[in-house]
Design a protein around this motif. Structure first.
Motif, PDB file in Angstrom:
ATOM      1  N   TRP A  53       0.829  -1.203   0.000  1.00 42.85           N
ATOM      2  CA  TRP A  53       0.000   0.000   0.000  1.00 42.85           C
ATOM      3  C   TRP A  53       0.871   1.263   0.000  1.00 42.85           C
ATOM      4  O   TRP A  53       1.906   1.327   0.655  1.00 42.85           O
ATOM      5  CB  TRP A  53      -0.877   0.025   1.240  1.00 42.85           C
ATOM      6  CG  TRP A  53      -1.972  -0.990   1.298  1.00 42.85           C
ATOM      7  CD1 TRP A  53      -2.103  -2.009   2.196  1.00 42.85           C
ATOM      8  CD2 TRP A  53      -3.132  -1.060   0.454  1.00 42.85           C
ATOM      9  NE1 TRP A  53      -3.256  -2.715   1.964  1.00 42.85           N
ATOM     10  CE2 TRP A  53      -3.919  -2.149   0.898  1.00 42.85           C
ATOM     11  CE3 TRP A  53      -3.582  -0.307  -0.633  1.00 42.85           C
ATOM     12  CZ2 TRP A  53      -5.117  -2.506   0.301  1.00 42.85           C
ATOM     13  CZ3 TRP A  53      -4.780  -0.662  -1.235  1.00 42.85           C
ATOM     14  CH2 TRP A  53      -5.534  -1.747  -0.777  1.00 42.85           C
ATOM     15  N   TRP A  61      -6.661   3.584  -0.606  1.00 47.04           N
ATOM     16  CA  TRP A  61      -7.930   3.155  -1.232  1.00 47.04           C
ATOM     17  C   TRP A  61      -8.982   4.187  -0.872  1.00 47.04           C
ATOM     18  O   TRP A  61      -8.940   4.794   0.200  1.00 47.04           O
ATOM     19  CB  TRP A  61      -8.329   1.782  -0.704  1.00 47.04           C
ATOM     20  CG  TRP A  61      -9.654   1.233  -1.160  1.00 47.04           C
ATOM     21  CD1 TRP A  61      -9.873   0.424  -2.239  1.00 47.04           C
ATOM     22  CD2 TRP A  61     -10.940   1.394  -0.532  1.00 47.04           C
ATOM     23  NE1 TRP A  61     -11.204   0.088  -2.326  1.00 47.04           N
ATOM     24  CE2 TRP A  61     -11.878   0.673  -1.290  1.00 47.04           C
ATOM     25  CE3 TRP A  61     -11.378   2.083   0.589  1.00 47.04           C
ATOM     26  CZ2 TRP A  61     -13.231   0.618  -0.955  1.00 47.04           C
ATOM     27  CZ3 TRP A  61     -12.732   2.039   0.927  1.00 47.04           C
ATOM     28  CH2 TRP A  61     -13.637   1.305   0.153  1.00 47.04           C
ATOM     29  N   PRO A  73      -3.732   2.000   5.705  1.00 47.03           N
ATOM     30  CA  PRO A  73      -4.439   0.755   5.376  1.00 47.03           C
ATOM     31  C   PRO A  73      -5.113   0.110   6.578  1.00 47.03           C
ATOM     32  O   PRO A  73      -6.149  -0.550   6.430  1.00 47.03           O
ATOM     33  CB  PRO A  73      -3.328  -0.133   4.809  1.00 47.03           C
ATOM     34  CG  PRO A  73      -2.324   0.827   4.270  1.00 47.03           C
ATOM     35  CD  PRO A  73      -2.336   1.996   5.215  1.00 47.03           C
ATOM     36  N   ASP A  74      -4.538   0.290   7.767  1.00 44.72           N
ATOM     37  CA  ASP A  74      -5.195  -0.248   8.959  1.00 44.72           C
ATOM     38  C   ASP A  74      -6.609   0.302   9.098  1.00 44.72           C
ATOM     39  O   ASP A  74      -7.499  -0.361   9.657  1.00 44.72           O
ATOM     40  CB  ASP A  74      -4.400   0.112  10.217  1.00 44.72           C
ATOM     41  CG  ASP A  74      -3.092  -0.668  10.323  1.00 44.72           C
ATOM     42  OD1 ASP A  74      -2.991  -1.730   9.684  1.00 44.72           O
ATOM     43  OD2 ASP A  74      -2.183  -0.207  11.031  1.00 44.72           O
ATOM     44  N   LEU A  91      -8.764   0.534   6.927  1.00 46.43           N
ATOM     45  CA  LEU A  91      -9.729  -0.240   6.138  1.00 46.43           C
ATOM     46  C   LEU A  91     -10.552  -1.190   7.017  1.00 46.43           C
ATOM     47  O   LEU A  91     -11.625  -1.638   6.609  1.00 46.43           O
ATOM     48  CB  LEU A  91      -9.011  -1.041   5.048  1.00 46.43           C
ATOM     49  CG  LEU A  91      -8.404  -0.222   3.905  1.00 46.43           C
ATOM     50  CD1 LEU A  91      -7.546  -1.095   3.008  1.00 46.43           C
ATOM     51  CD2 LEU A  91      -9.492   0.457   3.090  1.00 46.43           C
ATOM     52  N   MET A  92     -10.056  -1.465   8.207  1.00 49.97           N
ATOM     53  CA  MET A  92     -10.826  -2.310   9.126  1.00 49.97           C
ATOM     54  C   MET A  92     -12.147  -1.645   9.507  1.00 49.97           C
ATOM     55  O   MET A  92     -13.099  -2.327   9.903  1.00 49.97           O
ATOM     56  CB  MET A  92     -10.009  -2.606  10.381  1.00 49.97           C
ATOM     57  CG  MET A  92      -8.886  -3.613  10.164  1.00 49.97           C
ATOM     58  SD  MET A  92      -9.487  -5.246   9.647  1.00 49.97           S
ATOM     59  CE  MET A  92     -10.333  -5.781  11.139  1.00 49.97           C
ATOM     60  N   GLN A  99     -13.904  -0.101   7.287  1.00 49.87           N
ATOM     61  CA  GLN A  99     -14.629   0.031   6.020  1.00 49.87           C
ATOM     62  C   GLN A  99     -15.096  -1.324   5.481  1.00 49.87           C
ATOM     63  O   GLN A  99     -15.278  -1.497   4.274  1.00 49.87           O
ATOM     64  CB  GLN A  99     -13.720   0.711   4.976  1.00 49.87           C
ATOM     65  CG  GLN A  99     -13.199   2.076   5.398  1.00 49.87           C
ATOM     66  CD  GLN A  99     -14.308   3.059   5.668  1.00 49.87           C
ATOM     67  OE1 GLN A  99     -15.307   3.107   4.927  1.00 49.87           O
ATOM     68  NE2 GLN A  99     -14.156   3.868   6.712  1.00 49.87           N
ATOM     69  N   LEU A 100     -15.288  -2.286   6.369  1.00 50.84           N
ATOM     70  CA  LEU A 100     -15.627  -3.633   5.928  1.00 50.84           C
ATOM     71  C   LEU A 100     -17.028  -3.744   5.342  1.00 50.84           C
ATOM     72  O   LEU A 100     -17.371  -4.773   4.755  1.00 50.84           O
ATOM     73  CB  LEU A 100     -15.453  -4.629   7.080  1.00 50.84           C
ATOM     74  CG  LEU A 100     -14.019  -4.804   7.586  1.00 50.84           C
ATOM     75  CD1 LEU A 100     -13.957  -5.821   8.706  1.00 50.84           C
ATOM     76  CD2 LEU A 100     -13.078  -5.198   6.441  1.00 50.84           C
ATOM     77  N   ALA A 109     -16.545  -4.606   1.881  1.00 58.63           N
ATOM     78  CA  ALA A 109     -15.931  -5.895   1.572  1.00 58.63           C
ATOM     79  C   ALA A 109     -16.992  -6.970   1.386  1.00 58.63           C
ATOM     80  O   ALA A 109     -18.093  -6.881   1.936  1.00 58.63           O
ATOM     81  CB  ALA A 109     -14.961  -6.297   2.685  1.00 58.63           C
ATOM     82  N   ALA A 168     -13.064  -9.267   6.967  1.00 60.25           N
ATOM     83  CA  ALA A 168     -11.676  -8.877   6.739  1.00 60.25           C
ATOM     84  C   ALA A 168     -10.893 -10.042   6.139  1.00 60.25           C
ATOM     85  O   ALA A 168     -11.132 -11.207   6.470  1.00 60.25           O
ATOM     86  CB  ALA A 168     -11.034  -8.430   8.052  1.00 60.25           C
ATOM     87  N   GLU A 195      -6.306  -5.536   4.965  1.00 62.14           N
ATOM     88  CA  GLU A 195      -6.583  -4.281   5.651  1.00 62.14           C
ATOM     89  C   GLU A 195      -5.490  -3.999   6.679  1.00 62.14           C
ATOM     90  O   GLU A 195      -5.740  -3.849   7.880  1.00 62.14           O
ATOM     91  CB  GLU A 195      -7.950  -4.340   6.339  1.00 62.14           C
ATOM     92  CG  GLU A 195      -9.080  -4.815   5.444  1.00 62.14           C
ATOM     93  CD  GLU A 195      -9.170  -6.331   5.287  1.00 62.14           C
ATOM     94  OE1 GLU A 195     -10.042  -6.790   4.539  1.00 62.14           O
ATOM     95  OE2 GLU A 195      -8.362  -7.053   5.921  1.00 62.14           O
ATOM     96  N   PHE A 252      -7.583  -5.817  -1.216  1.00 62.91           N
ATOM     97  CA  PHE A 252      -8.883  -5.194  -0.939  1.00 62.91           C
ATOM     98  C   PHE A 252      -9.577  -4.814  -2.259  1.00 62.91           C
ATOM     99  O   PHE A 252      -9.795  -3.628  -2.553  1.00 62.91           O
ATOM    100  CB  PHE A 252      -8.698  -3.957  -0.063  1.00 62.91           C
ATOM    101  CG  PHE A 252      -9.933  -3.597   0.732  1.00 62.91           C
ATOM    102  CD1 PHE A 252     -10.323  -4.345   1.824  1.00 62.91           C
ATOM    103  CD2 PHE A 252     -10.709  -2.496   0.382  1.00 62.91           C
ATOM    104  CE1 PHE A 252     -11.450  -4.004   2.570  1.00 62.91           C
ATOM    105  CE2 PHE A 252     -11.840  -2.155   1.117  1.00 62.91           C
ATOM    106  CZ  PHE A 252     -12.206  -2.905   2.205  1.00 62.91           C
TER     107      PHE A 252
END
Length: 484
Positions: free
Chosen positions: A152, A161, A188-189, A191-192, A194-195, A198, A203, A207, A263
């Protein structure tokens, strides 16, 4: 009275149905099947070409045009890493066979057809094609020497992202810029959180700051969690590569057979997995992808973006295919100093020295440490704005902040091992021309080799381990960052 009449009607209807004889409708019979020989006789190669449009004939062309006579729907395939890859389907068509460097020019392929009774018939054949001596330009960027990992990108203004508006201005995408960007997580952490975007809200391990994906010359893409556990694997290709960006938007398409990019979810679409991306930016060290969701160029409709950076191509990181400048990583960090040798090389991450004891954090502090330089003389390398340039021809030159030359030497990377099998360094850098190449508390001695502890597109960490690994003996560290 009504009840009696109703029953009578039903009874009469039953008598009528019982008295009818079913009529048998005769359909057509299955067409006569063909055998292996018939498929082989029908399959005709019209020629080989250097281009997909078949306008440039070439005896060993990688694009093979065919037709069948009489017309038979066939499927052309070959094997890649033991897996079947479909090259073309139809009674006529074009298939491409471009083997990797060093392959045999005689390449096998398989042709098959299916009969109406579901039996499959076919034959094996081969064709002589051109084997490239060098990677195509886009693959050279993506793969370096043949395989490269990408992680990333989320520093220097980049966001790993998120979403943006489709401006239609593809040329405004740069190494750290998404044109029309609206939003993205800080790391990027993040993104957890923003699931909801997904698949299944679950996850995958992508992420995380240290997640990465590896592309290889065999056409494989594999994504990994930070600890190296595989997330997904697929094949990939880059199509319609056009660095001039004549469309005004993308420079090509990155296509994966299955969702394997980190992701790979389109934003605000409930877990839709993307397998075809617009390639918006690509150089030796940075890559940006976009999924437009069908929103046209210039519409400002929502698009999803991904930003990645080179994680393992050390030559590309050092010289960027030409020349690349590096300076002290002085953003609040101790960028030269000492530490205890923990033996845990994997704990060296971007900007982090495992077991660090002490280090300089400013030009002023560095100038107070001239006892570690030969003769106690300042060279200009002690300025946080000093820099060094690695050239693709194998030289490194260091400069003071005003651009005056300090030193120059050849450089060489040896024994590089991305997996860090030794448990300590990634490899060795021989480069006496780097900034302030003096080991701490050794009266101005310069190491013959520096241990490369961490390297990516933005960060370089070197160590003089003084031949004492894991015993908590004193080591010297150098922290550098790319100078954009």
């Amino acid at each position: 009275m009504k009840r009696i009449i109703y029953l009578a009607v039903i009874a009469a209807a039953g008598m009528v149905l019982a008295s009818c004889q079913p009529e048998v409708l005769h359909g057509g019979s299955a067409a006569a099947g063909i055998d292996n020989n018939a498929v082989q006789s029908a399959f005709k190669i019209d020629g080989q070409f250097a281009d997909a449009a078949c306008t440039q004939p070439r005896a060993d062309g990688n694009f093979i045009k065919y037709h069948t006579e009489p017309a038979v729907t066939v499927q052309v395939s070959n094997l890649k890493n033991g897996a079947k890859v479909i090259l073309a389907t139809g009674a006529t068509g074009v298939f491409n066979i471009t083997p990797k460097r060093g392959s045999d020019t005689n390449q096998p392929f398989h042709v098959e057809a299916i009969n109406q009774d579901a039996s499959i018939v076919g034959f094996d054949s081969s064709v002589n094609v051109f084997v490239p001596g060098e990677l195509d330009p886009e693959l050279k960027l993506l793969l370096g020497d043949g395989v490269k990992s990408w992680g990333w990108h989320y520093t220097d203004g980049a966001t790993c992202w998120g979403n943006a508006g489709n401006t239609g201005a593809g040329a405004n995408f740069t190494w750290n810029t998404v044109d029309g960007k609206w939003w993205g997580p800080d790391t990027p952490d993040g993104l957890m959180d923003q699931l909801q975007h997904a698949k299944g809200g679950v996850a995958t391990g992508a992420e995380a700051n240290g997640a990465y994906m590896t592309f290889d010359e065999d056409g494989n893409i594999t994504s990994f969690k930070p600890d190296g556990t595989q997330i997904a694997k697929s094949t990939y290709s880059i199509k319609n590569y056009d660095p001039s960006r004549s469309s005004g938007w993308e420079i090509g398409k990155l296509v994966t057979s299955e969702a394997a990019v980190l992701f790979p979810f389109s934003i605000n679409e409930g877990g839709i997995e993307v397998t075809e991306f617009d390639l918006m930016y690509l150089d030796e060290n940075y890559m940006s992808l976009v999924y437009t969701k069908g929103n046209g160029a210039g519409s400002w409709g929502e698009i999803t973006f991904w930003m990645f950076q080179n994680k393992s191509g050390y030559n590309d990181a050092l010289n960027g295919g030409s020349q690349r400048s590096w300076t002290w990583n002085s953003n609040g960090n101790a960028f030269w100093g000492n530490a205890g040798s923990t033996g845990a090389g994997a704990n060296f991450t971007a900007g982090v020295v495992d077991g660090q004891w002490w280090g300089v954090t400013s030009t002023e502090e560095f100038l107070g440490q001239l006892s570690h330089a030969p003769g106690g003389v300042a060279t200009g390398a002690e300025d946080t704005d000093a820099y060094m340039v690695f050239d693709v021809n194998g030289t490194v030159t260091s400069y003071a902040a005003d651009g005056s030359k300090i030193a120059s030497s050849d450089y060489e990377v040896s024994d590089f091992d991305e997996k860090r099998s030794s448990g300590w360094q990634l490899g060795k850098l021989t480069a006496p021309g780097i900034l302030f190449p003096y080991s701490i508390n050794t009266s101005g001695a310069s190491p013959a080799n520096f241990s490369i502890m961490y390297i990516d597109a933005d960060n370089l960490t070197l160590v003089d381990d003084k031949s004492d690994v894991g015993g908590w003996g004193e080591i010297t560290f150098w922290l550098f960052k790319a100078k954009h």
